[in-house]
Motif scaffolding. Structure first.
Motif, PDB file in Angstrom:
ATOM      1  N   ALA A 115      67.564  -2.383  -3.307  1.00  7.59           N
ATOM      2  CA  ALA A 115      66.600  -2.935  -4.407  1.00  7.59           C
ATOM      3  C   ALA A 115      65.664  -4.031  -3.814  1.00  7.59           C
ATOM      4  CB  ALA A 115      67.019  -3.254  -5.788  1.00  7.59           C
ATOM      5  N   PHE A 116      66.290  -5.212  -3.141  1.00  6.20           N
ATOM      6  CA  PHE A 116      65.923  -6.360  -2.771  1.00  6.20           C
ATOM      7  C   PHE A 116      65.228  -6.110  -1.254  1.00  6.20           C
ATOM      8  CE2 PHE A 116      68.814  -8.523  -5.620  1.00  6.20           C
ATOM      9  CZ  PHE A 116      67.668  -9.519  -6.478  1.00  6.20           C
ATOM     10  N   VAL A 117      65.484  -5.028  -0.536  1.00  9.28           N
ATOM     11  CA  VAL A 117      65.080  -4.634   0.565  1.00  9.28           C
ATOM     12  C   VAL A 117      63.681  -4.104   0.339  1.00  9.28           C
ATOM     13  CG1 VAL A 117      64.951  -3.028   2.831  1.00  9.28           C
ATOM     14  CG2 VAL A 117      67.212  -4.185   2.014  1.00  9.28           C
ATOM     15  N   ARG A 118      63.406  -3.508  -0.810  1.00 11.45           N
ATOM     16  CA  ARG A 118      62.309  -2.693  -1.011  1.00 11.45           C
ATOM     17  C   ARG A 118      61.192  -3.433  -1.840  1.00 11.45           C
ATOM     18  NH1 ARG A 118      64.709   3.497  -2.562  1.00 11.45           N
ATOM     19  NH2 ARG A 118      65.511   3.768  -0.371  1.00 11.45           N
ATOM     20  N   TYR A 119      61.990  -4.355  -2.500  1.00  8.00           N
ATOM     21  CA  TYR A 119      61.247  -5.290  -3.383  1.00  8.00           C
ATOM     22  C   TYR A 119      61.369  -6.600  -3.327  1.00  8.00           C
ATOM     23  CZ  TYR A 119      60.787  -0.788  -6.245  1.00  8.00           C
ATOM     24  OH  TYR A 119      60.328   0.403  -6.507  1.00  8.00           O
ATOM     25  N   LEU A 166      59.730  -7.844 -10.325  1.00  8.44           N
ATOM     26  CA  LEU A 166      59.832  -7.282  -9.006  1.00  8.44           C
ATOM     27  C   LEU A 166      58.944  -6.748  -8.511  1.00  8.44           C
ATOM     28  CD1 LEU A 166      63.338  -5.327  -9.510  1.00  8.44           C
ATOM     29  CD2 LEU A 166      62.872  -7.520  -7.975  1.00  8.44           C
ATOM     30  N   VAL A 167      58.363  -6.894  -7.361  1.00  9.52           N
ATOM     31  CA  VAL A 167      56.897  -6.322  -6.812  1.00  9.52           C
ATOM     32  C   VAL A 167      57.297  -5.618  -5.602  1.00  9.52           C
ATOM     33  CG1 VAL A 167      54.805  -6.878  -5.951  1.00  9.52           C
ATOM     34  CG2 VAL A 167      55.698  -8.134  -7.766  1.00  9.52           C
ATOM     35  N   ARG A 168      56.946  -4.332  -5.370  1.00  7.72           N
ATOM     36  CA  ARG A 168      57.229  -3.473  -4.309  1.00  7.72           C
ATOM     37  C   ARG A 168      56.792  -4.101  -2.930  1.00  7.72           C
ATOM     38  NH1 ARG A 168      59.455   1.313  -3.793  1.00  7.72           N
ATOM     39  NH2 ARG A 168      59.236   2.373  -1.829  1.00  7.72           N
ATOM     40  N   ARG A 169      57.382  -4.262  -1.883  1.00  9.09           N
ATOM     41  CA  ARG A 169      56.769  -4.520  -0.610  1.00  9.09           C
ATOM     42  C   ARG A 169      56.058  -3.582  -0.113  1.00  9.09           C
ATOM     43  NH1 ARG A 169      60.384  -8.940   0.783  1.00  9.09           N
ATOM     44  NH2 ARG A 169      62.302  -9.177  -0.384  1.00  9.09           N
ATOM     45  N   ASP A 170      55.009  -4.306   0.737  1.00  6.29           N
ATOM     46  CA  ASP A 170      54.119  -3.611   1.585  1.00  6.29           C
ATOM     47  C   ASP A 170      54.823  -2.622   2.323  1.00  6.29           C
ATOM     48  OD1 ASP A 170      51.957  -4.229  -0.090  1.00  6.29           O
ATOM     49  OD2 ASP A 170      51.569  -5.886   1.441  1.00  6.29           O
ATOM     50  N   ARG A 171      55.640  -3.288   3.036  1.00  9.22           N
ATOM     51  CA  ARG A 171      56.656  -2.498   3.995  1.00  9.22           C
ATOM     52  C   ARG A 171      57.943  -3.017   4.073  1.00  9.22           C
ATOM     53  NH1 ARG A 171      54.795  -1.488  10.593  1.00  9.22           N
ATOM     54  NH2 ARG A 171      56.645  -0.225  11.098  1.00  9.22           N
ATOM     55  N   ALA A 172      59.147  -2.224   4.031  1.00  8.13           N
ATOM     56  CA  ALA A 172      60.481  -3.117   4.019  1.00  8.13           C
ATOM     57  C   ALA A 172      60.723  -2.977   5.359  1.00  8.13           C
ATOM     58  CB  ALA A 172      61.329  -1.869   3.431  1.00  8.13           C
TER      59      ALA A 172
END
Length: 366
Positions: A349-353, A12-18
């Protein structure tokens, strides 16, 4: 002899922007997935899934009588959830709203129990004020132990809820027990002036709904337009940066817990001065715990919480309907509520990552 090989594993990698659209779609998608999961459970239990879903999700909106009960449940859920969400956004996790709700009910009940002959329109506003004080004081115990001894606020607030329940039992089985109540653990019935005004004639919906809407507006202004609310959010998102800027963590803990406790106490006061009309052991119906689901399902956003509180209130009324018309056990209703929160957290979680498949090298001995 050894050899190396690589294995590709998901990370899981955090998105730059959700994505805003993804945030908006997460709650309804979570609800749809929860319905699908619970349908399979109802089929496995031998229940008619169509009848259950109709009773739980459609029937509460089918008539004004049913929907008015949804609005009645919305009031306390909305009050408590808005107060909790402020603390949650500051990363102060008040899990003891149930106990603060009970203390608010106890404090509010003191006036009609000690002064049963009192009259005047001052009584119910004074009860609501006492409820706010009671909930805030009970929450301040958690704040004290968190600040002074670094005790975990989750555990302390949760344990205090059980203490509050025992205090309620003591009062209703002892000094506050109705002598003419046929030995039931309840107080005397409150006088007319101790009851909050009804909003819609012929229903039980009372002024607590307006108070909840007013608190929702105040919560939005506080978190989005005030400097204090900004400090709380910064403290939750970047505690080190907040500390460097001079924002005190202890101050945020006290403020967050007292706001949450005051809101829960107000809800408890409105409950005894509204649909119940007396202090009962059944005052503790799980509103404080359900409000946690409401707060997160609404994305900790004051506007989203308004919508999620109506959904949760409908599940309360729909669950009662399903137990009668579809022979559904109460445990299944609680499973639906709990699974809704679980699925929503997975969706967030899938929105943010995002999932990235990365090769990982390893060695094996031969």
């Amino acid at each position: 002899m050894s050899s190396s090989f690589s294995v590709t594993l998901p990370t899981l990698v955090r998105r730059d922007r959700a994505s805003f659209a993804a945030k908006l779609l997460a709650p309804p998608i979570a609800l749809i997935v929860t319905i699908a999961l619970n349908l399979s459970l109802y089929i496995a239990m031998g229940r008619d899934p169509v009848a259950v879903i109709y009773a739980m999700l459609i029937e509460p909106f089918f008539s004004w009588a049913s929907f008015s009960e949804v609005l009645l449940k919305t009031g306390p859920l909305l009050l408590i959830a808005q107060g909790l969400a402020i603390g949650f956004r500051a990363k102060v996790f008040n899990i003891g709203a149930e106990g603060q709700f009970v203390l608010g009910a106890i404090f509010a009940s003191a006036i009609p129990i000690w002064m049963p002959q009192a009259t005047g329109q001052w009584i119910w506003p004074a009860m609501l004020l006492l409820g706010i004080i009671g909930g805030a004081l009970w929450a301040s115990l958690t704040a004290f132990w968190r600040v002074r001894l670094n005790a975990n606020e989750i555990l302390v607030s949760l344990m205090l809820s059980f203490v509050a329940a025992q205090l309620l039992n003591y009062l209703l089985l002892g000094p506050w027990k109705d002598p003419n109540g046929y030995n039931f653990p309840q107080s005397v019935m409150f006088q007319y002036d101790a009851m909050v005004p009804i909003l819609f004639e012929g229903t039980r919906v009372n002024i607590s709904l307006l108070l909840a809407v007013g608190l929702s507006i105040a919560a939005w202004i506080f978190m989005q337009r005030s400097f204090i609310g900004y400090k709380l959010q910064v403290g939750g998102l970047a505690p080190r940066a907040a500390s460097y800027a001079g924002f005190k963590e202890s101050w945020a803990i006290w403020l967050s817990l007292i706001i949450g406790g005051a809101a829960a106490g107000l809800a408890g006061a409105a409950e005894v001065a509204g649909p119940l009309g007396q202090l009962q052991r059944s005052i503790s119906t799980g509103y404080g715990y359900s409000a946690i689901i409401v707060a997160y399902l609404g994305g900790l956003n004051p506007i989203g919480i308004v919508v999620s509180s109506i959904v949760m209130a409908a599940l309360y009324i729909g669950g009662d309907n399903a137990m009668v018309s579809a022979n559904l056990p109460i445990a299944a209703v609680r499973v639906f509520q709990g699974s809704l929160l679980l699925v929503y957290l997975i969706a967030v979680a899938f929105v943010r990552y995002r999932i990235v498949w990365r090769p990982i090298s390893a060695r094996s001995a031969l």
